[in-house]
Design a protein around this motif. Sequence first.
Motif, PDB file in Angstrom:
ATOM      1  N   GLU A   1       0.793  -1.218   0.000  1.00  0.00           N
ATOM      2  CA  GLU A   1       0.000   0.000   0.000  1.00  0.00           C
ATOM      3  C   GLU A   1       0.834   1.280   0.000  1.00  0.00           C
ATOM      4  OE1 GLU A   1      -3.538   0.018   2.470  1.00  0.00           O
ATOM      5  OE2 GLU A   1      -3.126  -2.058   3.050  1.00  0.00           O
ATOM      6  N   CYS A   2       2.154   1.138  -0.140  1.00  0.00           N
ATOM      7  CA  CYS A   2       2.997   2.333  -0.129  1.00  0.00           C
ATOM      8  C   CYS A   2       3.788   2.410  -1.428  1.00  0.00           C
ATOM      9  CB  CYS A   2       3.943   2.306   1.073  1.00  0.00           C
ATOM     10  SG  CYS A   2       5.220   1.039   0.972  1.00  0.00           S
ATOM     11  N   SER A   3       4.466   3.533  -1.630  1.00  0.00           N
ATOM     12  CA  SER A   3       5.257   3.712  -2.851  1.00  0.00           C
ATOM     13  C   SER A   3       6.549   2.918  -2.813  1.00  0.00           C
ATOM     14  CB  SER A   3       5.581   5.198  -3.057  1.00  0.00           C
ATOM     15  OG  SER A   3       4.392   5.942  -3.227  1.00  0.00           O
ATOM     16  N   GLY A   4       7.144   2.810  -1.633  1.00  0.00           N
ATOM     17  CA  GLY A   4       8.407   2.104  -1.535  1.00  0.00           C
ATOM     18  C   GLY A   4       8.901   2.002  -0.107  1.00  0.00           C
ATOM     19  N   VAL A   5       9.998   1.320   0.059  1.00  0.00           N
ATOM     20  CA  VAL A   5      10.616   1.123   1.369  1.00  0.00           C
ATOM     21  C   VAL A   5      11.509   2.319   1.690  1.00  0.00           C
ATOM     22  CG1 VAL A   5      12.200  -0.328   2.695  1.00  0.00           C
ATOM     23  CG2 VAL A   5      10.555  -1.381   1.129  1.00  0.00           C
ATOM     24  N   VAL A   6      11.348   2.874   2.887  1.00  0.00           N
ATOM     25  CA  VAL A   6      12.203   3.977   3.354  1.00  0.00           C
ATOM     26  C   VAL A   6      13.187   3.377   4.352  1.00  0.00           C
ATOM     27  CG1 VAL A   6      12.263   6.230   4.460  1.00  0.00           C
ATOM     28  CG2 VAL A   6      10.319   5.613   3.008  1.00  0.00           C
ATOM     29  N   PHE A   7      14.379   3.079   3.887  1.00  0.00           N
ATOM     30  CA  PHE A   7      15.329   2.292   4.673  1.00  0.00           C
ATOM     31  C   PHE A   7      15.919   3.070   5.835  1.00  0.00           C
ATOM     32  CE2 PHE A   7      19.730   0.731   5.337  1.00  0.00           C
ATOM     33  CZ  PHE A   7      19.434  -0.568   5.730  1.00  0.00           C
ATOM     34  N   GLY A   8      16.386   4.274   5.578  1.00  0.00           N
ATOM     35  CA  GLY A   8      17.087   5.078   6.572  1.00  0.00           C
ATOM     36  C   GLY A   8      18.217   5.819   5.883  1.00  0.00           C
ATOM     37  N   GLU A   9      18.792   6.803   6.569  1.00  0.00           N
ATOM     38  CA  GLU A   9      19.887   7.541   5.950  1.00  0.00           C
ATOM     39  C   GLU A   9      20.720   8.247   7.005  1.00  0.00           C
ATOM     40  OE1 GLU A   9      18.138  10.443   3.336  1.00  0.00           O
ATOM     41  OE2 GLU A   9      17.786  11.864   4.957  1.00  0.00           O
ATOM     42  N   GLY A  10      21.931   8.605   6.607  1.00  0.00           N
ATOM     43  CA  GLY A  10      22.821   9.326   7.496  1.00  0.00           C
ATOM     44  C   GLY A  10      24.225   8.765   7.445  1.00  0.00           C
ATOM     45  N   ASN A  11      24.991   9.093   8.448  1.00  0.00           N
ATOM     46  CA  ASN A  11      26.371   8.643   8.555  1.00  0.00           C
ATOM     47  C   ASN A  11      26.395   7.189   9.040  1.00  0.00           C
ATOM     48  OD1 ASN A  11      29.027   8.127   9.250  1.00  0.00           O
ATOM     49  ND2 ASN A  11      29.350  10.080  10.265  1.00  0.00           N
ATOM     50  N   PRO A  12      26.888   6.258   8.243  1.00  0.00           N
ATOM     51  CA  PRO A  12      26.893   4.854   8.662  1.00  0.00           C
ATOM     52  C   PRO A  12      27.803   4.572   9.844  1.00  0.00           C
ATOM     53  CG  PRO A  12      28.146   5.115   6.644  1.00  0.00           C
ATOM     54  CD  PRO A  12      27.478   6.436   6.899  1.00  0.00           C
ATOM     55  N   CYS A  13      28.643   5.540  10.194  1.00  0.00           N
ATOM     56  CA  CYS A  13      29.512   5.414  11.363  1.00  0.00           C
ATOM     57  C   CYS A  13      29.061   6.332  12.498  1.00  0.00           C
ATOM     58  CB  CYS A  13      30.958   5.729  10.989  1.00  0.00           C
ATOM     59  SG  CYS A  13      31.644   4.663   9.703  1.00  0.00           S
ATOM     60  N   ALA A  14      27.818   6.782  12.438  1.00  0.00           N
ATOM     61  CA  ALA A  14      27.318   7.763  13.406  1.00  0.00           C
ATOM     62  C   ALA A  14      27.371   7.228  14.831  1.00  0.00           C
ATOM     63  CB  ALA A  14      25.886   8.154  13.055  1.00  0.00           C
ATOM     64  N   ARG A  15      27.705   8.094  15.758  1.00  0.00           N
ATOM     65  CA  ARG A  15      27.651   7.747  17.181  1.00  0.00           C
ATOM     66  C   ARG A  15      26.267   8.001  17.758  1.00  0.00           C
ATOM     67  NH1 ARG A  15      30.203   4.374  18.564  1.00  0.00           N
ATOM     68  NH2 ARG A  15      30.893   5.026  20.637  1.00  0.00           N
ATOM     69  N   LEU A  16      25.427   8.736  16.994  1.00  0.00           N
ATOM     70  CA  LEU A  16      24.064   9.059  17.433  1.00  0.00           C
ATOM     71  C   LEU A  16      23.069   8.550  16.402  1.00  0.00           C
ATOM     72  CD1 LEU A  16      21.932  10.539  19.157  1.00  0.00           C
ATOM     73  CD2 LEU A  16      22.526  12.642  17.915  1.00  0.00           C
ATOM     74  N   MET A  17      22.104   7.767  16.861  1.00  0.00           N
ATOM     75  CA  MET A  17      21.061   7.247  15.987  1.00  0.00           C
ATOM     76  C   MET A  17      19.715   7.748  16.478  1.00  0.00           C
ATOM     77  SD  MET A  17      20.651   3.315  14.708  1.00  0.00           S
ATOM     78  CE  MET A  17      19.450   2.876  13.450  1.00  0.00           C
ATOM     79  N   LEU A  18      18.865   8.172  15.538  1.00  0.00           N
ATOM     80  CA  LEU A  18      17.521   8.650  15.846  1.00  0.00           C
ATOM     81  C   LEU A  18      16.522   7.674  15.242  1.00  0.00           C
ATOM     82  CD1 LEU A  18      18.053  12.403  14.862  1.00  0.00           C
ATOM     83  CD2 LEU A  18      18.410  11.364  17.093  1.00  0.00           C
ATOM     84  N   ILE A  19      15.519   7.290  16.025  1.00  0.00           N
ATOM     85  CA  ILE A  19      14.542   6.309  15.556  1.00  0.00           C
ATOM     86  C   ILE A  19      13.132   6.841  15.766  1.00  0.00           C
ATOM     87  CG2 ILE A  19      13.642   3.971  15.854  1.00  0.00           C
ATOM     88  CD1 ILE A  19      16.439   3.161  16.827  1.00  0.00           C
TER      89      ILE A  19
ATOM     90  N   TYR B   1      22.447   9.012  12.230  1.00  0.00           N
ATOM     91  CA  TYR B   1      21.792   8.104  11.292  1.00  0.00           C
ATOM     92  C   TYR B   1      20.338   8.015  11.742  1.00  0.00           C
ATOM     93  CZ  TYR B   1      20.985   4.302   8.052  1.00  0.00           C
ATOM     94  OH  TYR B   1      20.511   3.552   7.002  1.00  0.00           O
ATOM     95  N   ILE B   2      19.405   8.114  10.787  1.00  0.00           N
ATOM     96  CA  ILE B   2      17.981   8.175  11.108  1.00  0.00           C
ATOM     97  C   ILE B   2      17.240   7.009  10.456  1.00  0.00           C
ATOM     98  CG2 ILE B   2      15.874   9.557  10.972  1.00  0.00           C
ATOM     99  CD1 ILE B   2      17.552  12.048  10.957  1.00  0.00           C
ATOM    100  N   ALA B   3      16.397   6.347  11.241  1.00  0.00           N
ATOM    101  CA  ALA B   3      15.585   5.242  10.737  1.00  0.00           C
ATOM    102  C   ALA B   3      14.243   5.240  11.479  1.00  0.00           C
ATOM    103  CB  ALA B   3      16.308   3.912  10.917  1.00  0.00           C
ATOM    104  N   ASN B   4      13.397   4.292  11.131  1.00  0.00           N
ATOM    105  CA  ASN B   4      12.079   4.182  11.745  1.00  0.00           C
ATOM    106  C   ASN B   4      11.783   2.752  12.177  1.00  0.00           C
ATOM    107  OD1 ASN B   4      10.734   6.858  11.566  1.00  0.00           O
ATOM    108  ND2 ASN B   4      11.008   6.594   9.368  1.00  0.00           N
ATOM    109  N   VAL B   5      10.771   2.610  13.027  1.00  0.00           N
ATOM    110  CA  VAL B   5      10.325   1.286  13.469  1.00  0.00           C
ATOM    111  C   VAL B   5       9.852   0.465  12.281  1.00  0.00           C
ATOM    112  CG1 VAL B   5       8.554   0.053  14.800  1.00  0.00           C
ATOM    113  CG2 VAL B   5       9.769   1.999  15.823  1.00  0.00           C
ATOM    114  N   VAL B   6       9.024   1.067  11.415  1.00  0.00           N
ATOM    115  CA  VAL B   6       8.612   0.394  10.177  1.00  0.00           C
ATOM    116  C   VAL B   6       9.131   1.199   8.997  1.00  0.00           C
ATOM    117  CG1 VAL B   6       6.578  -0.728  11.162  1.00  0.00           C
ATOM    118  CG2 VAL B   6       6.344   1.543  10.122  1.00  0.00           C
ATOM    119  N   LYS B   7       9.426   0.505   7.919  1.00  0.00           N
ATOM    120  CA  LYS B   7      10.077   1.143   6.777  1.00  0.00           C
ATOM    121  C   LYS B   7       9.121   1.419   5.620  1.00  0.00           C
ATOM    122  CE  LYS B   7      14.510  -0.571   8.185  1.00  0.00           C
ATOM    123  NZ  LYS B   7      14.623   0.632   9.027  1.00  0.00           N
ATOM    124  N   CYS B   8       7.846   1.072   5.805  1.00  0.00           N
ATOM    125  CA  CYS B   8       6.829   1.376   4.801  1.00  0.00           C
ATOM    126  C   CYS B   8       5.724   2.205   5.448  1.00  0.00           C
ATOM    127  CB  CYS B   8       6.236   0.104   4.221  1.00  0.00           C
ATOM    128  SG  CYS B   8       7.407  -0.872   3.243  1.00  0.00           S
TER     129      CYS B   8
END
Length: 202
Positions: free
Chosen positions: A36-54, A93-100
């Motif tokens: 039901e969505c356009s696509g998967v939103v995986f996440g983005e940012g610095n892959p070596c980040a010391r701080l992650m936002l979810i 680095y920013i991501a979400n609980v669900v990616k769709c």
Amino acid sequence: MNKVPYSEDHDLSVIKSLDELKEMALACSRCGLRAECSGVVFGEGNPCARLMLIGEGPGAEEDRLGRPFAGKAGQLLDQILGAIGLERFEHTYIANVVKCRPPGNRVPRPEEARQCLPWLYRQIELISPALIVLLGGTALQNLVDPEARITRARGQWLESKSGIKIMPTYHPAALLRDPSKKRPVWEDFQKVREEYMSAMNK
């Protein structure tokens, strides 16, 4: 944080890079959200980040662009991060609980979150941040305690079994609906900055 065991048919512990994980996630259809969505939103940012936002999950703008926190709430988050000197793409680095995107931006259902959380947990394992900020109740309940309430937990440091320090706070979208929440969030991010600087100096 809650332990998310990898199932035999979905063992992500063998994945060794974010790029490989993303490629697999973009093809995921383990729950009904993908249809039901356009696509998967995986996440983005610095892959070596010391701080992650979810956060919770993609909204309409995030679904359209394929990027997390790309709408008005994301713009506000960028302003907050800039104000504490932690530029989004350099320090986080920013991501979400669900990616769709859930239809109508509703809260993800428990089964949808359960199917999607292994992707997020493998992201956390690969990035190995020192700090995680949980943005809103959905992230708090799915990663820490299903009975937790963001109004009670926000502003208090938690710690995962692996030693990651966790700060729950209000989701930026909540600030847009209720500006009185801006001050407590600002106070929470001041704590995050202090802990971040301390972690960087170790």
